[in-house]
Design an enzyme around this catalytic site. Sequence first.
Site, short mmCIF file in Angstrom:
data_model
loop_
_atom_site.label_atom_id
_atom_site.label_comp_id
_atom_site.label_asym_id
_atom_site.label_seq_id
_atom_site.Cartn_x
_atom_site.Cartn_y
_atom_site.Cartn_z
N ASN A 70 0.83 -1.21 0.00
CA ASN A 70 0.00 0.00 0.00
C ASN A 70 0.86 1.26 0.00
OD1 ASN A 70 0.41 -1.31 2.48
ND2 ASN A 70 -1.24 -0.23 3.48
N ASP A 123 4.45 -4.43 11.70
CA ASP A 123 3.54 -3.57 10.94
C ASP A 123 4.04 -2.12 11.00
OD1 ASP A 123 1.43 -2.74 9.39
OD2 ASP A 123 -0.09 -2.91 10.96
#
Length: 446
Positions: free
Chosen positions: A98, A313
Site C-alpha cells: 500500500n 507492521d
Amino acid sequence: MSKLLLNAQIVNEGTVFHGHLFIQNQVIEKILSATDDYSSLISEHTEIIDLSGYYILPGLIDVHVHFREPGLTHKGTIFSESRAAVAGGVTSALDMPNTNPPTLTEKELDEKLAIAEKDSFVNYGFFVGVSSNNLEDVLNVNPRKACGIKLFLGSSTGNMLVDDDQILNTLFAKARLPIVVHAEDEKRINENTERIKSQYGENPPISVHPIIRDVEACYQSTKKAVELAQKYNTKLHVAHLSTARELDLFSNVSLLEKRITSEVCVQHLWFTEQDYERLGTKIKCNPAIKSFADRNALREAVNTGLIDIIATDHAPHTREEKAQTYFKAPSGIPLVQHSLQALLDLVHQGVFSLETIVQKTAHNPALLFGFEKRGFIREGYFADLAVVDMNTSQTINSTNILYKCEWSPFEDYTFKSKIICTFVNGNLVFRNFTTPQFKHSTTYQL
C-alpha cells in the site's frame, strides 16, 4: 576481510551458549565453543571483534513493514526506514504493497526492487497487493519477484479492500504464493462507526478505536479467511492478531505442518487500551490495540506456539498527520527500530525467553517464507546477526530516533537493553559501541 566475533553468548535454536563465530565471504564459516582454539583462523586479513558480555542473535526478519516508497516518501523511504531497521537489529524486511501507486503489478514490483537494490540497508522482499480489478495480474505474477500476496479484508491505507466473494474464492483457489491477510470485517466497522458518530459527532475520543474496530470485526474476518484457506488448502498467513478470541481459529502443531499461520505485532504485545489516554492517536493502528486480557492472551499464545511470528507492521506517518482528530489521523505506528528492544524488555519482565524471541522473529519467518540459509546461526548460513547488550539501558529521544517521521511511541521510555551492532551478509552495517555509525553494503532480494 574475514571477521572473528569472540566471547559472546550465542542464542540459537532453543539454546544459549558461550562461543565465537568466524565469518568469511558473507557467511558463518565456523561456530566455536568458548574452549575451542581459534588461533588457526586468524590472519592479517581478519578483523577481531571482542563481544564479551554481549549476546548474538540471528538478525530479525520483519515480515510486515511499510517503508512508504514510492509515493509516500514524506513519511519514509526504503533508505530511511531500512537504516532505522538495522539500528534495531533487523536484517531482512518484507514490505507491504500500500504505497502510491499501490504495488499491484509486476511492473510496480520491478520499480520497488530497483529502489531497494540501490538503497536498502537490509535484505528485502515485497508483497504484491490484490484489489477488485487486478486478480489476473496477481495470479500470474512471477513468484521470484514477490514474497506473497497481501489481501485486505478490512480497509486501511492504500484503498485495496476486497470484499467480493467471487474474487476471494478464485484467489484462494488459484494463488501460487502465500496469502497474507489483514482481517477486519468492513461491514461491522462501518456499522460501529455510524453508531459512534451518532453519539460523539465527528470528533470522538481516541478511546473509541477498539470499539469501532472491535473483537467481533476481527474474529468474523479472520474466521472467513481461515475457512477459505481450509476449503482450498491455501497457504494463509493471518497478520497482526489483536484479540484473544481469534486464537481459537488456529492449531498448535509444528510450523512445518501448518498451512495456516499467524502473526502478532509488538504493539499488541506491549500496549493496551489504557495507553490511549497517554499516547492518543500515536498508537492508533489497524487492528486496534485492545484490552489487558487480549494482550495477555496474545503473549501466552506466543509461548505456546499458537502464534508463529512476531512482526511490527511498521507504518510511519508524520507528527502533523498523527496530531489530527480521531477520524482524520491515519492509522500506523513506527516500530521497526525499537521492536527488539521492546521484546528484550519483555524478556527482562519474564514474559518471554530469549530463545522464544529468536524463534518468532528469525527462525520461523525464515522457515515460513522459505528464505534459504537465513534466520539461523548455522555454518554455511548468511551472517545476518544482531548483537545486544542485555544490561545497558537506552532512553529513546529525538537524538537517537532514525525514522524519517522523527517520532516514536516509545519516546522518553528507557529500555533495559541496547542494540550494539548489526551484521547483514557478514558486513558490519551498524555499530553503536561509542557513537552510532552506519555502513551501506550489499543486500539481497529474499
